[in-house]
Design a protein around this motif. Sequence first.
Motif, PDB file in Angstrom:
ATOM      1  N   GLN A 195       0.825  -1.206   0.000  1.00  0.00           N
ATOM      2  CA  GLN A 195       0.000   0.000   0.000  1.00  0.00           C
ATOM      3  C   GLN A 195       0.861   1.259   0.000  1.00  0.00           C
ATOM      4  O   GLN A 195       1.200   1.796   1.043  1.00  0.00           O
ATOM      5  N   ALA A 205      -5.763   0.781   5.063  1.00  0.00           N
ATOM      6  CA  ALA A 205      -4.824  -0.260   5.489  1.00  0.00           C
ATOM      7  C   ALA A 205      -5.310  -0.956   6.758  1.00  0.00           C
ATOM      8  O   ALA A 205      -5.251  -2.186   6.855  1.00  0.00           O
ATOM      9  N   PHE A 227       3.254   1.923   3.962  1.00  0.00           N
ATOM     10  CA  PHE A 227       4.262   2.977   3.920  1.00  0.00           C
ATOM     11  C   PHE A 227       4.016   3.959   5.045  1.00  0.00           C
ATOM     12  O   PHE A 227       2.881   4.114   5.496  1.00  0.00           O
ATOM     13  N   LYS A 234       2.358   2.491  13.332  1.00  0.00           N
ATOM     14  CA  LYS A 234       1.469   2.157  12.203  1.00  0.00           C
ATOM     15  C   LYS A 234       1.515   0.671  11.868  1.00  0.00           C
ATOM     16  O   LYS A 234       0.506   0.072  11.511  1.00  0.00           O
ATOM     17  N   LYS A 266      -2.107  -1.098  12.056  1.00  0.00           N
ATOM     18  CA  LYS A 266      -2.741  -1.491  10.791  1.00  0.00           C
ATOM     19  C   LYS A 266      -2.546  -2.973  10.485  1.00  0.00           C
ATOM     20  O   LYS A 266      -2.856  -3.425   9.385  1.00  0.00           O
TER      21      LYS A 266
END
Length: 370
Positions: free
Chosen positions: A243, A279, A295, A309, A313
């Motif tokens: 992503q 995500a 990312f 993150k 995610k």
Amino acid sequence: LHADVHVLMTENATNFINPITFETLTGNKCLVDTFDRNFQYSVEHVSLAKKADVVMLAPASANVIGKIAHGIADDMLSTTVMATRAPVLVAPAMNTGMWENAAVQQNIKTLRARGVEIVAPVSGHLACGDNGAGKLEDVAVIAERACELLFAKKDMEGLRVMVTAGPSREALDPVRYISNRSSGKMGYAIAQAAQKRGAEVTLLSGPVAIEAPQGVKLVPFTTTQELLDRASELAREQDLLIQAAAPADYRAKEVAPQKIKKQGGEPMTFTLVENPDVAATLGKAKRSGQVFVGFAAETNDVLAHARDKLARKNLDMIVANDVTRPGAGFDVDTNIVTLITKDGQEALPMMSKAEVAQRILDRALALRRE
Ligand code: CTP
């Protein structure tokens, strides 16, 4: 690494450079495009074409590009290109007006569609005195692309890969929108690299100014919600999800049905509401065996934000970069990233986005095998 290089020159090219220079550098006879009865290659003119692992035309003129696009084989060079089964790389160099000419652009498109590797010229000071597009790309870049063709790994055959790329656009009214500086280059480089390594690639792309790589399935999106809808339909059947898109976190609460007028000096206020996190939503539905990569483009506390993150995610790897560093981030062809996984991190030096793409895929494949 040693390459056995054979140089073939058109007669025009000998006005710029003496064939002896190439003979000295390569240790091989330089073929010049004249009708040379004494020379073995003019009898067996396909011999070089058969021998080559890669055929490079650098610098390629508008004329030679036109000839090979249209199947004209009237000299040694065009005959060799016609006869070869090796991958062909074309690095054009010409005056800006010629490069931008519709006929040249059409020919380039034709060649790309046939799988010819085009190393597009860059902007700069040209031999004719003009400044503009048409300058031969840096030789190191051309050599790197030739190496990619020569050593293309086919280690992703049978894998389904989905890549998201580019920005989303969130409308404010019929003519205006909120977006961001994502160019799509990183995601497109990953899609292209995966396709070349044999994967079946779906590229979910926001509005960008670059052309989709050959052989990938392009699915366009405009808004973050559209990205989520498309991605949710397709995610289940993927082995790898990468992503790289920059979906906007917010959208206007209400999209004005008519063009918004100036407020007579008064400040204008918009109410924004949060978009879904694509995500994180997809991460919740991840199957075992699937590898999800995200990312994190940050401006401060890069690694800490990225690790957060990764967890939040449900990602297997996050590609973190500090977009404030020169040579990293938006709209440049290079990037400086750190690959972060649950139990480690690897800081990569500045490299082309194409090279970063290969490294990301290498790591993602390793995670799949774990
Ligand atoms: N992402 C996403 N959906 C969003 C925003 C981001 O799927 N609405 C994805 C991006 O594709 C990227 C990763 O999440 O792979 C990180 O994007 P980023 O904008 O850095 O993360 P955010 O969660 O929006 O965090 P921040 O608070 O820093 O904006």
